[in-house]
Scaffold this motif. Structure first.
Motif, PDB file in Angstrom:
ATOM      1  N   ASP A 128      -0.551  16.104   3.397  1.00 38.98           N
ATOM      2  CA  ASP A 128       0.313  17.170   3.939  1.00 38.98           C
ATOM      3  C   ASP A 128       1.174  16.647   5.092  1.00 38.98           C
ATOM      4  O   ASP A 128       2.343  17.004   5.216  1.00 38.98           O
ATOM      5  CB  ASP A 128      -0.543  18.349   4.411  1.00 38.98           C
ATOM      6  N   ARG A 129       0.584  15.776   5.890  1.00 35.61           N
ATOM      7  CA  ARG A 129       1.337  15.210   7.011  1.00 35.61           C
ATOM      8  C   ARG A 129       2.507  14.363   6.500  1.00 35.61           C
ATOM      9  O   ARG A 129       3.576  14.326   7.088  1.00 35.61           O
ATOM     10  CB  ARG A 129       0.355  14.354   7.824  1.00 35.61           C
ATOM     11  N   THR A 130       2.273  13.699   5.373  1.00 37.04           N
ATOM     12  CA  THR A 130       3.336  12.885   4.795  1.00 37.04           C
ATOM     13  C   THR A 130       4.482  13.777   4.315  1.00 37.04           C
ATOM     14  O   THR A 130       5.657  13.451   4.508  1.00 37.04           O
ATOM     15  CB  THR A 130       2.776  12.042   3.620  1.00 37.04           C
ATOM     16  N   PHE A 175      -4.696  -0.178   4.499  1.00 34.71           N
ATOM     17  CA  PHE A 175      -5.640   0.577   3.664  1.00 34.71           C
ATOM     18  C   PHE A 175      -6.006   1.927   4.282  1.00 34.71           C
ATOM     19  O   PHE A 175      -6.385   2.853   3.579  1.00 34.71           O
ATOM     20  CB  PHE A 175      -6.923  -0.250   3.430  1.00 34.71           C
ATOM     21  N   ASN A 176      -5.886   2.049   5.613  1.00 32.37           N
ATOM     22  CA  ASN A 176      -6.460   3.248   6.251  1.00 32.37           C
ATOM     23  C   ASN A 176      -5.562   4.479   6.138  1.00 32.37           C
ATOM     24  O   ASN A 176      -6.042   5.605   6.205  1.00 32.37           O
ATOM     25  CB  ASN A 176      -6.814   2.971   7.712  1.00 32.37           C
ATOM     26  N   TYR A 177      -4.256   4.258   5.993  1.00 33.51           N
ATOM     27  CA  TYR A 177      -3.320   5.360   5.684  1.00 33.51           C
ATOM     28  C   TYR A 177      -2.414   4.853   4.559  1.00 33.51           C
ATOM     29  O   TYR A 177      -1.222   4.678   4.746  1.00 33.51           O
ATOM     30  CB  TYR A 177      -2.477   5.744   6.909  1.00 33.51           C
ATOM     31  N   ASN A 180       0.381   7.635   3.673  1.00 33.61           N
ATOM     32  CA  ASN A 180       1.224   8.071   4.786  1.00 33.61           C
ATOM     33  C   ASN A 180       2.024   6.938   5.422  1.00 33.61           C
ATOM     34  O   ASN A 180       3.226   7.057   5.653  1.00 33.61           O
ATOM     35  CB  ASN A 180       0.330   8.730   5.841  1.00 33.61           C
ATOM     36  N   GLU A 181       1.349   5.826   5.696  1.00 30.48           N
ATOM     37  CA  GLU A 181       2.033   4.791   6.481  1.00 30.48           C
ATOM     38  C   GLU A 181       3.131   4.094   5.672  1.00 30.48           C
ATOM     39  O   GLU A 181       4.175   3.746   6.214  1.00 30.48           O
ATOM     40  CB  GLU A 181       1.031   3.751   7.014  1.00 30.48           C
ATOM     41  N   THR A 182       2.913   3.899   4.372  1.00 31.05           N
ATOM     42  CA  THR A 182       3.970   3.261   3.579  1.00 31.05           C
ATOM     43  C   THR A 182       5.177   4.202   3.479  1.00 31.05           C
ATOM     44  O   THR A 182       6.320   3.756   3.507  1.00 31.05           O
ATOM     45  CB  THR A 182       3.480   2.883   2.165  1.00 31.05           C
ATOM     46  N   GLN A 306     -11.510   3.800  12.036  1.00 28.55           N
ATOM     47  CA  GLN A 306     -10.552   2.981  11.256  1.00 28.55           C
ATOM     48  C   GLN A 306      -9.129   3.521  11.415  1.00 28.55           C
ATOM     49  O   GLN A 306      -8.454   3.825  10.435  1.00 28.55           O
ATOM     50  CB  GLN A 306     -10.941   2.970   9.784  1.00 28.55           C
ATOM     51  N   ARG A 307      -8.700   3.685  12.637  1.00 30.86           N
ATOM     52  CA  ARG A 307      -7.321   4.104  12.894  1.00 30.86           C
ATOM     53  C   ARG A 307      -6.733   3.109  13.873  1.00 30.86           C
ATOM     54  O   ARG A 307      -7.421   2.688  14.818  1.00 30.86           O
ATOM     55  CB  ARG A 307      -7.288   5.508  13.505  1.00 30.86           C
ATOM     56  N   CYS A 308      -5.474   2.734  13.637  1.00 34.36           N
ATOM     57  CA  CYS A 308      -4.873   1.796  14.580  1.00 34.36           C
ATOM     58  C   CYS A 308      -4.891   2.395  15.967  1.00 34.36           C
ATOM     59  O   CYS A 308      -5.024   1.701  16.964  1.00 34.36           O
ATOM     60  CB  CYS A 308      -3.444   1.457  14.166  1.00 34.36           C
ATOM     61  N   THR A 309      -4.796   3.733  16.037  1.00 31.61           N
ATOM     62  CA  THR A 309      -4.732   4.404  17.334  1.00 31.61           C
ATOM     63  C   THR A 309      -6.109   4.703  17.923  1.00 31.61           C
ATOM     64  O   THR A 309      -6.196   5.326  18.988  1.00 31.61           O
ATOM     65  CB  THR A 309      -3.966   5.737  17.185  1.00 31.61           C
ATOM     66  N   ALA A 310      -7.183   4.294  17.264  1.00 26.11           N
ATOM     67  CA  ALA A 310      -8.521   4.605  17.793  1.00 26.11           C
ATOM     68  C   ALA A 310      -8.707   3.991  19.179  1.00 26.11           C
ATOM     69  O   ALA A 310      -8.140   2.942  19.498  1.00 26.11           O
ATOM     70  CB  ALA A 310      -9.591   4.072  16.839  1.00 26.11           C
ATOM     71  N   GLN A 465      -3.223   8.835  19.745  1.00 24.25           N
ATOM     72  CA  GLN A 465      -2.892   9.225  18.376  1.00 24.25           C
ATOM     73  C   GLN A 465      -1.408   9.014  18.126  1.00 24.25           C
ATOM     74  O   GLN A 465      -0.635   8.873  19.065  1.00 24.25           O
ATOM     75  CB  GLN A 465      -3.254  10.684  18.101  1.00 24.25           C
ATOM     76  N   ARG A 466      -1.065   8.973  16.845  1.00 21.21           N
ATOM     77  CA  ARG A 466       0.347   8.771  16.523  1.00 21.21           C
ATOM     78  C   ARG A 466       1.134  10.081  16.627  1.00 21.21           C
ATOM     79  O   ARG A 466       2.260  10.110  17.096  1.00 21.21           O
ATOM     80  CB  ARG A 466       0.464   8.204  15.109  1.00 21.21           C
ATOM     81  N   GLY A 467       0.560  11.176  16.130  1.00 24.94           N
ATOM     82  CA  GLY A 467       1.287  12.426  16.036  1.00 24.94           C
ATOM     83  C   GLY A 467       1.532  13.089  17.370  1.00 24.94           C
ATOM     84  O   GLY A 467       0.950  12.684  18.370  1.00 24.94           O
TER      85      GLY A 467
END
Ligand SMILES: NC(=O)c1ccc[n+]([C@@H]2O[C@H](COP(=O)([O-])OP(=O)(O)OC[C@H]3O[C@@H](n4cnc5c(N)ncnc54)[C@H](O)[C@@H]3O)[C@@H](O)[C@H]2O)c1
Ligand SMILES: O=CCCC(=O)O
Length: 526
Positions: A128-130, A175-177, A180-182, A306-310, A465-467
């Motif tokens: 949904d975020r994507t 792999f973790n998003y 969304n990330e691509t 497993q988040r880059c923003t963790a 966080q990213r958002g």
């Protein structure tokens, strides 16, 4: 309480047959080697056999170069159909893509739950975020088209600044998003008129395989081409051709560096990089303990960390370290561990097969150098399940101080003076985000200033966080190059150029009607 291995329950696993390739507008059967895609979940109690949920084509050098050639031909030095299409046409095509993707939402959510083990809530949120990101990007693009402030009249010259496509993008995501990330670079790149070769994440490929036919249906031949299989085999030949104009990479810096070095003309390659991070949390003595524990818990351990923003390194003032650890560890041990579709589950199997062993190594190293596992359930593991493990006191001698653990491991560092934090910032090679937890925030101004000059986002009494995705998402040092977000990504994947005239009769209206104003460019906000 001991941990038992994850066993597939009555929920029927999805199966995505990726024995096919998307190249030059066609989805064709792949007859070469294939890679089985397993969920990190065992078939039955007592068995170590994982659940097979699909296949992906293990493309070779020739197949990946064919995908590149298709993208290069569709770009045709800026004279291809897509590069010259009107903005309105490109908007309509992205809207068509969204409509089609929404019809396979459930399938994509399911494969995110099985392949990368996102909880049902997180997998749905990723999809949904994507879609929200795409809607925001379309809105921003339309606003750019309307911008009428891009004219300059000076020294007898009337000039207008515009933005246009760059050429061929090679797009890789983590792999973790995986979905969304691509999409964060893919969609802006397509809107701006570029052609794309998209390398599917090796773990996390299935969400894309579900939408292969959609791409073939929506876009002209060669505008979007997929490459699947081992990055080591498929990516270097593509980079070596020198035909990639934009390298959009979200993942670890090791792979990014290796690929960047291969491009024969690195000076002309535009790179958009979102890489590893070791975001730090600084917990001050006057923080609101309960609120801080809640934020740090989500910041450090959602989706198993497993988040880059963790939050990957916590500096806690020594005067409150015991109280913080008692409150935090109690909450850590309460987190529900289970399968993605179980209600209320927070921690799930780790999709990367080597991750449990890697985390074990980091724990052993820290213990050998004086740290202790301070939460009761720490260090427990069963197959791909790893219980969150809190390490204290962590120091510079330990690997976990330097390496991005990217898993449920929380290193805690006691500090006496802020100089200890400044020393860390000075030597760290990472620079994505940081969080400060304090009562008197004004008193923390020097710390906030130091962080603002070291990372891309400073969070006050809030996790990293990213958002919201409208915010610029970037970083410093080795964590990022370029900025991603709804508003910035369109610029990241395009180039600015100027149209100028000395012909006074032409005027703004005349200029707008010429030199591509009706087709492949948009006025930029200068
Ligand atoms: N900064 C950000 O926005 C952001 C977001 C998400 C993840 N990440 C980072 O990504 C990493 C986790 O994701 P990951 O493990 O999938 O990253 P990764 O670097 O292993 O993989 C990223 C992509 O590169 C490909 N790849 C991997 N090794 C390759 C090689 N040797 N040659 C060519 N291609 C290769 C993979 O298939 C994948 O598509 C973490 O470091 C995390 O911090 C960063
Ligand atoms: O992994 C990167 C993005 C995580 C987030 O949305 O904060």
């Amino acid at each position: 309480m001991t941990l038992s291995p994850p066993i597939a329950d009555a929920t029927a696993p999805p199966f995505v047959d990726g024995r096919k390739v998307l190249c030059n507008g066609k989805v064709e059967p792949w007859t070469g080697p294939v890679q089985e895609v397993f969920a990190p979940i065992y078939k039955a109690a007592g068995s170590e056999e994982k659940v097979l949920i699909g296949y992906q084509a293990r493309m070779d050098e020739a197949a990946s170069l064919k995908a590149l050639d298709a993208a290069v031909a569709s770009w045709s030095h800026g004279r291809g159909e897509w590069a010259l299409a009107t903005p309105e046409h490109r908007i309509a095509k992205i809207e068509e893509l969204v409509k089609e993707l929404k019809t396979v939402r459930e399938q994509i959510v399911q494969v995110l739950m099985w392949e990368i083990c996102k909880s049902a809530a997180d997998a749905a949120k990723e999809f949904d975020r994507t879609m929200d990101f795409i809607a925001g990007t379309l809105k921003e693009y339309k606003a750019m088209l309307k911008a009428d402030n891009a004219f300059v009249q000076m020294d007898g010259v009337l000039a207008q600044s515009r933005r246009g496509p760059i050429g061929v993008m090679l797009n890789l995501g983590p792999f973790n998003y995986p979905f969304n990330e691509t999409y964060c670079t893919l969609i802006p790149a397509l809107l701006m008129g570029n052609s794309v070769v998209m390398k599917l994440p090796n773990v996390g490929c299935l969400a894309h395989i579900c939408s292969m036919e959609t791409y073939a249906k929506v876009f002209p031949p060669g505008v979007v081409n997929f490459v699947s299989g081992a990055g080591r085999t498929t990516m270097p030949p593509i980079m070596a051709t020198g035909k990639v104009d934009i390298f959009a990479f979200i993942g670890g810096s090791k792979a990014a560096d290796a690929l960047l070095k291969i491009h024969p003309e690195p000076h002309r390659l535009k790179a958009s990089l979102a890489l590893d991070a070791k975001n730090l949390g600084v917990v001050m003595p006057d923080c609101d303990m309960a609120a801080t524990v809640t934020e740090v818990l989500a910041g450090s351990l959602s989706y198993n960390g497993q988040r880059c923003t963790a939050l990957k390194l916590l500096f806690v003032h020594e005067s409150i370290a015991d109280a913080f650890l008692a409150a935090y560890c109690a909450k850590v041990d309460e987190l529900k561990i289970g399968l993605p579709w179980e209600s209320g589950v927070k921690l799930t199997p780790l999709p990367e097969p080597n991750k449990p062993a890697y985390l074990r190594e980091l724990i052993a190293d820290a213990k050998s150098l004086g740290a202790k596992v301070v939460n009761q359930l720490g260090e427990q593991e069963a197959g791909p399940f790893v219980r969150p493990t809190v390490l204290y006191p962590v120091s510079e001698k330990m690997r976990v101080w330097h390496e991005e653990q990217f898993g449920p491991l929380v290193p805690v560092v006691p500090f006496r003076e802020l100089d200890d934090v400044y020393a860390y910032l000075a030597q760290s090679t990472f620079g994505q985000q940081a969080s400060v937890f304090a009562g008197d925030v004004v008193k923390c101004a020097p710390l906030l200033d130091a962080l603002a000059n070291s990372v891309g986002r400073v969070n006050i009494n809030a996790q990293c966080q990213r958002g919201p995705d409208y915010l610029p998402f970037s970083g410093r040092k080795s964590s990022a190059l370029g900025t991603l977000s709804v508003t910035e990504a369109l610029k990241t994947v395009s180039t600015e150029y100027v149209v100028a005239t000395k012909d006074n009769a032409m005027g703004k209206a005349g200029m707008l009607s010429l030199a591509g104003a009706q087709c492949n460019c948009v006025a930029s906000l200068i």
